[in-house]
Motif scaffolding. Structure first.
Motif, PDB file in Angstrom:
ATOM      1  N   GLY A   1      37.152  31.570  42.956  1.00  0.00           N
ATOM      2  CA  GLY A   1      36.855  32.184  42.654  1.00  0.00           C
ATOM      3  C   GLY A   1      36.930  32.364  41.044  1.00  0.00           C
ATOM      4  N   PRO A   2      35.781  33.490  40.918  1.00  0.00           N
ATOM      5  CA  PRO A   2      35.859  33.412  39.618  1.00  0.00           C
ATOM      6  C   PRO A   2      36.706  34.888  39.567  1.00  0.00           C
ATOM      7  N   ILE A   3      38.085  35.496  38.287  1.00  0.00           N
ATOM      8  CA  ILE A   3      38.526  36.247  38.190  1.00  0.00           C
ATOM      9  C   ILE A   3      37.784  38.040  37.361  1.00  0.00           C
ATOM     10  N   VAL A   4      37.946  38.597  38.248  1.00  0.00           N
ATOM     11  CA  VAL A   4      37.151  39.380  37.816  1.00  0.00           C
ATOM     12  C   VAL A   4      37.974  40.812  38.391  1.00  0.00           C
ATOM     13  N   PRO A   5      38.174  42.277  37.588  1.00  0.00           N
ATOM     14  CA  PRO A   5      38.572  43.298  37.809  1.00  0.00           C
ATOM     15  C   PRO A   5      37.932  44.008  39.224  1.00  0.00           C
ATOM     16  N   LEU A   6      38.310  44.495  39.839  1.00  0.00           N
ATOM     17  CA  LEU A   6      37.848  45.690  40.256  1.00  0.00           C
ATOM     18  C   LEU A   6      37.435  44.504  41.803  1.00  0.00           C
ATOM     19  N   SER A   7      37.511  43.213  41.605  1.00  0.00           N
ATOM     20  CA  SER A   7      37.732  42.629  43.113  1.00  0.00           C
ATOM     21  C   SER A   7      39.077  42.338  44.248  1.00  0.00           C
ATOM     22  N   ALA A   8      38.083  41.879  44.957  1.00  0.00           N
ATOM     23  CA  ALA A   8      39.360  41.256  45.662  1.00  0.00           C
ATOM     24  C   ALA A   8      40.480  39.690  44.496  1.00  0.00           C
ATOM     25  N   LEU A   9      39.937  39.406  43.822  1.00  0.00           N
ATOM     26  CA  LEU A   9      40.618  38.297  42.745  1.00  0.00           C
ATOM     27  C   LEU A   9      40.695  39.194  41.330  1.00  0.00           C
ATOM     28  N   ALA A  10      41.558  40.197  41.612  1.00  0.00           N
ATOM     29  CA  ALA A  10      41.045  41.044  39.781  1.00  0.00           C
ATOM     30  C   ALA A  10      42.032  40.092  38.749  1.00  0.00           C
ATOM     31  N   TYR A  11      42.755  38.977  39.199  1.00  0.00           N
ATOM     32  CA  TYR A  11      44.266  38.832  38.010  1.00  0.00           C
ATOM     33  C   TYR A  11      44.863  37.688  38.784  1.00  0.00           C
ATOM     34  N   VAL A  12      45.333  36.671  38.135  1.00  0.00           N
ATOM     35  CA  VAL A  12      46.144  35.961  38.010  1.00  0.00           C
ATOM     36  C   VAL A  12      47.651  35.817  37.328  1.00  0.00           C
TER      37      VAL A  12
END
Length: 509
Positions: free
Chosen positions: A232-243
């Protein structure tokens, strides 16, 4: 303390021939006009033309309208890119390290053995090693170039030194304690077919140790560097907020001077947020994998977890409101608070509040296959997400407050103990580790206590409460639009604010 701005992408248009595919976890109505998916999850209403394009599960950009639709759906996370994989070239590998000559030798051996990376230029940045000659010998043996810091400046500064000396369009940063699996590079470079992608990251999995103890088995399923199997896309305030920066590939022109050099922890999270704020896209590609050697003795492991937590204060000061310990809608917080009172009247009020929210959502989904079922399930999912976040806060970020409440109230103490046990057992069932339930719950609670201690230590050091303040999702809907020919006219029927995972931060090298 604000973040340094980065340049915006010069072009965000997807090229003709770019293919996107419906995400496996996206759900469509029978007529294809409603789609539930993305991160955070939302309900999208598509025009008949857009629904037709997605009818077979994928479509290819052929003109401006299809390109605009693909871009919107990509950014929401309802579709994933499926670019062609080409030859690996135009990339410099940068390895920041302090001592660890043996690990560098193993990493360089692995890179040389992979046909995709064997001929790539490699820069090893010695960040103030105590035994520089040993590291220099290992680097010379493999024909890599050595750059030296006379004193230790930290991982961010070391990566930036490599970035300054790289002349290729793309730069791959690898920590010395990772071992890439064969073929890892090509799927990451393919993501840059999208001209607005600035960073692509693989899945960082736990490397198998010869002798596995309890911490090894815990790290297999709960490593803070493993972002999971969901693309998925890396988006702040989401389940994938950073890597994590253990391994990332970046577009050199997008990252400016690179990482914030004064950050010893959380420099990777900071870069992800700065790139997102500048308008760049970031992709997580779990099909590409690298192994990571983690710490296995309890004392160093706890110190590492606490170190991760200390970076939350700097992030909260640099990116206001982007790293809250909890992010939820007011109604779900109120319902959980009422239910936790433990008496009949507040519990009835919680049920009534949930029912009203579900009814409102049902009215917004008249075109769903089963509006009542859809609205009810979305509402309950939002309530469950908030409940899980509250439990995580009580055992992680806010455990000192929870302990004080438990010491002063028998009811609070019972809730805290029951919640800590229940959350651990639920996660045990989800992760299925090679541990017994009691071992897993105990290690998980130690993980949380150490991280929370680090958060409080960092907050006190920076004299700020910012990393401890929850964020209330006052708006529960968003809308986007595309040209009429393919207009999805997407609108969110999200029942709750997005789930905010605990920010586990990367330690030096």
């Amino acid at each position: 303390m604000t973040a340094d701005p980065l340049p915006a992408p010069p072009d965000t248009r997807l090229p003709h021939g770019f293919t996107v595919e419906l995400a496996p976890d996206a759900h469509r109505s029978r007529d294809g006009r409603l789609v539930l998916g993305g991160s955070p999850p939302r309900v999208l209403r598509l025009s008949a033309t857009a629904a037709g394009l997605l009818g077979r599960g994928r479509f290819t950009v052929t003109d401006r309208a299809t390109g605009t639709l693909a871009r919107r759906l990509l950014d929401i996370g309802v579709v994933h890119p499926r670019p062609d994989t080409g030859p690996v070239r135009g990339t410099t590998v940068v390895i920041p390290v302090r001592d660890r000559a043996d690990l560098v030798r193993q990493l360089l051996t692995r890179l040389a053995a992979d046909p995709q990376t064997a001929d790539l230029p490699v820069l090893v940045v010695d960040d103030g090693s105590a035994r520089p000659a040993e590291l220099a010998a290992a680097v010379r043996r493999y024909g890599a170039r050595l750059l030296v810091h006379p004193r230790n400046l930290g991982p961010a500064a070391a990566r930036n030194t490599g970035l300054r000396h790289a002349t290729t369009p793309y730069v791959a940063f690898l920590d010395s304690d990772v071992l890439p699996e064969p073929g890892w590079m090509a799927p990451l470079l393919a993501q840059f077919a999208d001209p607005s992608v600035a960073l692509a990251a693989p899945r960082v999995v736990s490397a198998q140790a010869r002798r596995q103890g309890r911490l090894d088995r815990y790290e297999e399923v709960r490593s803070p560097l493993d972002m999971g199997a969901r693309e998925g896309p890396i988006v702040p305030l989401s389940a994938l907020a950073y890597v994590p920066s253990a391994t990332v590939v970046v577009r050199r022109e997008a990252v400016g001077t690179g990482f914030a050099p004064h950050l010893r922890v959380a420099e990777d999270v900071d870069l992800c947020m700065r790139l997102h704020e500048a308008g760049w896209r970031l992709r997580y590609v779990p099909g590409s994998r690298v192994g990571h050697r983690h710490r296995t003795d309890l004392r160093n492991w706890l110190a590492q977890r606490a170190g991760y937590g200390t970076g939350a204060a700097d992030l909260a000061l640099r990116h206001h409101g982007q790293v809250p310990p909890l992010h939820a809608a007011p109604w779900s917080l109120a319902a959980c608070a009422l239910a936790l009172r433990g008496t009949a009247a507040p519990a009835a009020a919680a049920v009534a509040l949930t029912a009203v929210t579900a009814a409102r959502l049902v009215r917004r989904l008249p075109d769903a296959d089963t509006p009542v079922r859809a609205g009810t399930l979305l509402t309950l999912a939002g309530l469950r997400g908030t409940g899980e976040q509250l439990l995580r806060c009580a055992t992680r970020h806010h455990w000192p407050i929870a302990v004080l409440l438990g010491a002063s109230s028998r009811h609070a103490r019972r809730i805290l103990l029951a919640g800590a046990l229940a959350e651990g057992l639920i996660d045990y069932r989800r992760c299925r580790p090679r541990l017994n339930p009691l071992e897993y719950v105990l290690i998980r609670r130690l993980d949380d206590l150490a991280y929370g201690w680090g958060v409080w230590h960092g907050a006190l050091r920076r004299r700020t409460a910012a990393p401890l303040i929850p964020r209330i999702a006052l708006s529960t809907s968003t809308s986007t639009s595309t040209p009429p020919s393919t207009s999805p006219s997407t609108s969110s029927a999200r029942a709750d604010g997005p789930h905010q995972p605990s920010t586990n931060l990367r330690t030096p090298h």
